[in-house]
Design a protein around this motif. Sequence first.
Motif, PDB file in Angstrom:
ATOM      1  N   LEU A  20       0.839  -1.192   0.000  1.00 50.23           N
ATOM      2  CA  LEU A  20       0.000   0.000   0.000  1.00 50.23           C
ATOM      3  C   LEU A  20       0.875   1.242   0.000  1.00 50.23           C
ATOM      4  O   LEU A  20       1.871   1.315   0.718  1.00 50.23           O
ATOM      5  N   VAL A  21       0.468   2.217  -0.781  1.00 45.82           N
ATOM      6  CA  VAL A  21       1.183   3.487  -0.842  1.00 45.82           C
ATOM      7  C   VAL A  21       0.279   4.518  -0.170  1.00 45.82           C
ATOM      8  O   VAL A  21      -0.581   5.127  -0.802  1.00 45.82           O
ATOM      9  N   PHE A  22       0.435   4.669   1.155  1.00 54.08           N
ATOM     10  CA  PHE A  22      -0.440   5.559   1.906  1.00 54.08           C
ATOM     11  C   PHE A  22       0.341   6.705   2.525  1.00 54.08           C
ATOM     12  O   PHE A  22       1.428   6.517   3.069  1.00 54.08           O
ATOM     13  N   SER A  23      -0.258   7.867   2.455  1.00 57.08           N
ATOM     14  CA  SER A  23       0.223   9.056   3.146  1.00 57.08           C
ATOM     15  C   SER A  23      -1.011   9.868   3.523  1.00 57.08           C
ATOM     16  O   SER A  23      -1.954   9.962   2.722  1.00 57.08           O
ATOM     17  N   PRO A  24      -1.026  10.483   4.709  1.00 56.97           N
ATOM     18  CA  PRO A  24      -2.174  11.309   5.085  1.00 56.97           C
ATOM     19  C   PRO A  24      -2.152  12.696   4.432  1.00 56.97           C
ATOM     20  O   PRO A  24      -3.013  13.525   4.694  1.00 56.97           O
ATOM     21  N   GLU A  25      -1.196  12.926   3.559  1.00 55.26           N
ATOM     22  CA  GLU A  25      -0.997  14.255   2.973  1.00 55.26           C
ATOM     23  C   GLU A  25      -2.243  14.807   2.268  1.00 55.26           C
ATOM     24  O   GLU A  25      -2.577  15.982   2.414  1.00 55.26           O
ATOM     25  N   ALA A  26      -2.938  13.983   1.501  1.00 55.31           N
ATOM     26  CA  ALA A  26      -4.108  14.470   0.769  1.00 55.31           C
ATOM     27  C   ALA A  26      -5.188  14.964   1.720  1.00 55.31           C
ATOM     28  O   ALA A  26      -5.803  16.011   1.490  1.00 55.31           O
ATOM     29  N   THR A  27      -5.407  14.239   2.803  1.00 57.26           N
ATOM     30  CA  THR A  27      -6.407  14.645   3.789  1.00 57.26           C
ATOM     31  C   THR A  27      -5.963  15.919   4.496  1.00 57.26           C
ATOM     32  O   THR A  27      -6.750  16.863   4.659  1.00 57.26           O
ATOM     33  N   GLU A  28      -4.707  15.967   4.913  1.00 57.86           N
ATOM     34  CA  GLU A  28      -4.207  17.152   5.613  1.00 57.86           C
ATOM     35  C   GLU A  28      -4.208  18.381   4.712  1.00 57.86           C
ATOM     36  O   GLU A  28      -4.553  19.481   5.164  1.00 57.86           O
ATOM     37  N   CYS A  30      -6.222  18.904   2.190  1.00 51.63           N
ATOM     38  CA  CYS A  30      -7.626  19.262   2.040  1.00 51.63           C
ATOM     39  C   CYS A  30      -8.121  20.046   3.253  1.00 51.63           C
ATOM     40  O   CYS A  30      -8.726  21.109   3.116  1.00 51.63           O
ATOM     41  N   LEU A  31      -7.827  19.536   4.450  1.00 50.80           N
ATOM     42  CA  LEU A  31      -8.258  20.221   5.672  1.00 50.80           C
ATOM     43  C   LEU A  31      -7.634  21.602   5.780  1.00 50.80           C
ATOM     44  O   LEU A  31      -8.300  22.565   6.182  1.00 50.80           O
ATOM     45  N   ALA A  32      -6.362  21.715   5.418  1.00 50.09           N
ATOM     46  CA  ALA A  32      -5.674  23.010   5.499  1.00 50.09           C
ATOM     47  C   ALA A  32      -6.247  24.012   4.504  1.00 50.09           C
ATOM     48  O   ALA A  32      -6.205  25.220   4.752  1.00 50.09           O
ATOM     49  N   GLN A  40     -15.991  19.900   6.670  1.00 50.81           N
ATOM     50  CA  GLN A  40     -14.736  19.156   6.792  1.00 50.81           C
ATOM     51  C   GLN A  40     -14.862  17.717   6.315  1.00 50.81           C
ATOM     52  O   GLN A  40     -13.865  17.077   6.006  1.00 50.81           O
ATOM     53  N   THR A  41     -16.087  17.214   6.229  1.00 53.98           N
ATOM     54  CA  THR A  41     -16.253  15.824   5.808  1.00 53.98           C
ATOM     55  C   THR A  41     -15.850  15.620   4.352  1.00 53.98           C
ATOM     56  O   THR A  41     -15.610  14.488   3.940  1.00 53.98           O
ATOM     57  N   THR A  42     -15.757  16.705   3.584  1.00 56.88           N
ATOM     58  CA  THR A  42     -15.338  16.558   2.190  1.00 56.88           C
ATOM     59  C   THR A  42     -13.897  16.058   2.089  1.00 56.88           C
ATOM     60  O   THR A  42     -13.504  15.530   1.056  1.00 56.88           O
ATOM     61  N   CYS A  43     -13.129  16.208   3.155  1.00 58.61           N
ATOM     62  CA  CYS A  43     -11.724  15.787   3.144  1.00 58.61           C
ATOM     63  C   CYS A  43     -11.531  14.334   3.564  1.00 58.61           C
ATOM     64  O   CYS A  43     -10.471  13.752   3.312  1.00 58.61           O
ATOM     65  N   VAL A  44     -12.523  13.761   4.194  1.00 55.11           N
ATOM     66  CA  VAL A  44     -12.409  12.381   4.662  1.00 55.11           C
ATOM     67  C   VAL A  44     -12.399  11.455   3.447  1.00 55.11           C
ATOM     68  O   VAL A  44     -13.248  11.560   2.561  1.00 55.11           O
ATOM     69  N   GLY A  45     -11.426  10.581   3.407  1.00 56.83           N
ATOM     70  CA  GLY A  45     -11.286   9.652   2.299  1.00 56.83           C
ATOM     71  C   GLY A  45     -10.310  10.124   1.234  1.00 56.83           C
ATOM     72  O   GLY A  45      -9.953   9.353   0.336  1.00 56.83           O
ATOM     73  N   ALA A  46      -9.860  11.367   1.323  1.00 55.19           N
ATOM     74  CA  ALA A  46      -8.937  11.894   0.308  1.00 55.19           C
ATOM     75  C   ALA A  46      -7.646  11.080   0.264  1.00 55.19           C
ATOM     76  O   ALA A  46      -7.162  10.736  -0.820  1.00 55.19           O
TER      77      ALA A  46
END
Length: 165
Positions: A20-28, A30-32, A40-46
């Motif tokens: 798996l190639v996972f990083s929380p960067e997309a979610t963070e 999006c939130l930023a 904020q729920t639009t960022c969940v799953g990014a």
Amino acid sequence: MIRAAVALMLAPLSVAAQDLVFSPEATESCLAGLVAGQDQTTCVGASANACMDATQGGWSTVGMSGCYEQERLYWDARLNAAYGRVRAEAKKIDAEMQEIGSSAPSQADALRDMQRAWIGYRDATCDYERSLWGGGTGGGPATVSCHMYMTAAQARYLENAGLGE
């Protein structure tokens, strides 16, 4: 012959789960990038979606479950940090209230009870989500996705506790 077939069937599953190639960067990110009051729920799953795109076989049921699980773990860490902060604040308020002889109910106890009830609610909700798949292979990713979304919502709730948001 049967062992070889089973090994062949399981090999891609274990590779996909390990690679798996996972990083929380997309979610963070999006939130930023959200403006005040934006949902904020639009960022969940990014980050889970980015993981599925970046992982070979990421859009398989195993890949989806793995990527959703990685983001769920990200939100779970945020939830636990927020819970610890809110619980420490609640205990401090409880002590102050006790000092002045207040008979107010314990915030720390109410928080603990709420969180325990939420865990049961989350689990029952996601069990129901899985049942909607009628035993099909999509039930696994749907269940993990449900846990991810619900954990994210609870994390954000606790992160905003006492902030009037």
